[in-house]
Design a protein around this motif. Structure first.
Motif, short mmCIF file in Angstrom:
data_model
loop_
_atom_site.label_atom_id
_atom_site.label_comp_id
_atom_site.label_asym_id
_atom_site.label_seq_id
_atom_site.Cartn_x
_atom_site.Cartn_y
_atom_site.Cartn_z
N ILE A 1 0.84 -1.20 0.00
CA ILE A 1 0.00 0.00 0.00
C ILE A 1 0.87 1.25 0.00
O ILE A 1 1.67 1.46 0.91
N LYS A 2 0.71 2.08 -1.01
CA LYS A 2 1.49 3.32 -1.10
C LYS A 2 0.85 4.45 -0.30
O LYS A 2 1.54 5.25 0.33
N GLU A 3 -0.46 4.54 -0.32
CA GLU A 3 -1.14 5.61 0.41
C GLU A 3 -2.47 5.10 0.94
O GLU A 3 -3.21 4.42 0.23
N ILE A 4 -2.76 5.42 2.18
CA ILE A 4 -3.99 4.99 2.84
C ILE A 4 -5.03 6.10 2.78
O ILE A 4 -4.73 7.26 3.07
N ASP A 5 -6.26 5.75 2.41
CA ASP A 5 -7.36 6.71 2.44
C ASP A 5 -7.92 6.82 3.86
O ASP A 5 -8.15 7.92 4.35
N GLU B 1 -15.38 15.42 -0.79
CA GLU B 1 -16.34 16.35 -0.19
C GLU B 1 -16.66 15.92 1.22
O GLU B 1 -16.68 14.73 1.55
N LEU B 2 -16.91 16.90 2.07
CA LEU B 2 -17.31 16.68 3.46
C LEU B 2 -18.60 17.45 3.65
O LEU B 2 -18.64 18.67 3.48
N GLU B 3 -19.69 16.74 4.01
CA GLU B 3 -20.99 17.40 4.05
C GLU B 3 -21.96 16.68 4.97
O GLU B 3 -21.78 15.51 5.31
N TYR B 4 -23.00 17.42 5.37
CA TYR B 4 -24.07 16.85 6.18
C TYR B 4 -25.15 16.27 5.28
O TYR B 4 -25.45 16.79 4.20
N GLN C 1 -26.25 13.90 9.71
CA GLN C 1 -24.98 13.23 9.98
C GLN C 1 -23.91 13.75 9.02
O GLN C 1 -24.21 14.17 7.90
N LEU C 2 -22.65 13.68 9.47
CA LEU C 2 -21.53 14.17 8.67
C LEU C 2 -20.93 13.02 7.86
O LEU C 2 -20.62 11.96 8.41
N PHE C 3 -20.73 13.27 6.57
CA PHE C 3 -20.21 12.24 5.67
C PHE C 3 -18.98 12.74 4.92
O PHE C 3 -18.90 13.91 4.52
N ALA C 4 -18.04 11.84 4.75
CA ALA C 4 -16.86 12.10 3.93
C ALA C 4 -16.94 11.22 2.69
O ALA C 4 -17.05 9.99 2.81
N THR C 5 -16.92 11.84 1.53
CA THR C 5 -16.87 11.11 0.27
C THR C 5 -15.44 11.20 -0.25
O THR C 5 -14.90 12.30 -0.42
N PHE C 6 -14.82 10.05 -0.49
CA PHE C 6 -13.43 10.02 -0.92
C PHE C 6 -13.34 10.02 -2.45
O PHE C 6 -14.31 9.76 -3.15
N HIS C 7 -12.16 10.31 -2.95
CA HIS C 7 -11.94 10.35 -4.40
C HIS C 7 -12.31 9.02 -5.06
O HIS C 7 -12.73 8.99 -6.21
#
Length: 245
Positions: A41-45, A133-136, A140-146
């Protein structure tokens, strides 16, 4: 383990990872996850605690890895395999400056950083620069990753942003001292490998990322001094234990 629950669907109909294991995506992902081999693993999300038993789920882009260790132990294993900075020593250094928070420190290496966010039972670690994006949504708060993965964060937006700001400031400070940049900027945000995403665009404008809080070279100098002291103390302790037994 879990049952299909409409509560665990985001606005686009995609299931998200929740803290309690109610989402059916947990069962599917854990069943198909690969064994955790750090050097693959090169980079962890992000690293999420397994909501059902001891262990953790490591997400790296669109791949999933499973470890029977808790998130922090898995992170320690990853750092050891890559010979990255000792977390305990680096945390002590960061706290000593007084400008990188005083609670739970971020995990740093020169290539990416992870921000700790505490839930009820365990801590999850997220890579702020992999967030799209980080949004409600529905309170609830959600993080959407690339990669498209969505995680429900067990924290309020204000607290999350405070910890993300500190993580990015510390990460930029380390990168400024570890890499050679042809054009050196005067803002921490200039040293962050940001993507063109809604969240990164907001992050670049955060007040904490406008100015470095310590002079150039101070972080690595103090870390090296602290690591030497830590190693010497450990050696003394080991020798004492040997004499006793």
């Amino acid at each position: 383990m879990s049952t299909v629950d409409a509560k665990c669907k985001f606005r686009n109909g995609v299931y998200y990872f929740d803290e309690y294991g109610e989402s059916p995506i947990w069962d599917i992902t854990l069943t198909n996850a690969e064994p955790f081999i750090p050097l693959d693993i090169k980079e962890i999300d992000c690293i999420l605690p397994n909501p059902y038993e001891q262990g953790s789920l490591i997400i790296a882009s669109d791949r999933y890895y499973y470890s029977d260790k808790n998130p922090f132990e898995a992170l320690q294993e990853y750092a050891a395999d890559y010979s990255f900075a000792d977390y305990t020593v680096m945390s002590s250094c960061l706290r000593s400056f007084g400008s990188f928070g005083g609670y739970k420190s971020p995990w740093l290496n020169p290539f990416f950083a992870l921000c700790p966010l505490e839930g009820i039972s365990n801590t999850l670690w997220i890579n702020p620069l992999r967030i799209h994006e980080l949004e409600y949504y529905e309170g609830q708060l959600f993080a959407t990753f690339h990669s498209g993965q969505i995680i429900c964060l067990p924290i309020q937006l204000r607290s999350a942003m405070q910890r993300i700001d500190v993580t990015c400031l510390a990460f930029a400070t380390l990168r400024r001292e570890c890499f050679y940049f042809t054009n050196r900027g005067d803002r921490p945000s200039h040293y962050l490998p940001m993507s063109d995403s809604p969240f990164s665009n907001k992050l670049a404008k955060r007040p904490l990322l406008e100015t470095f809080s310590i002079p150039y070279g101070k972080l690595t100098k103090r870390y090296n001094e602290a690591l030497l002291f830590h190693s010497y103390t450990k050696l003394e302790y080991d020798m004492l234990q040997k004499d006793l037994f």
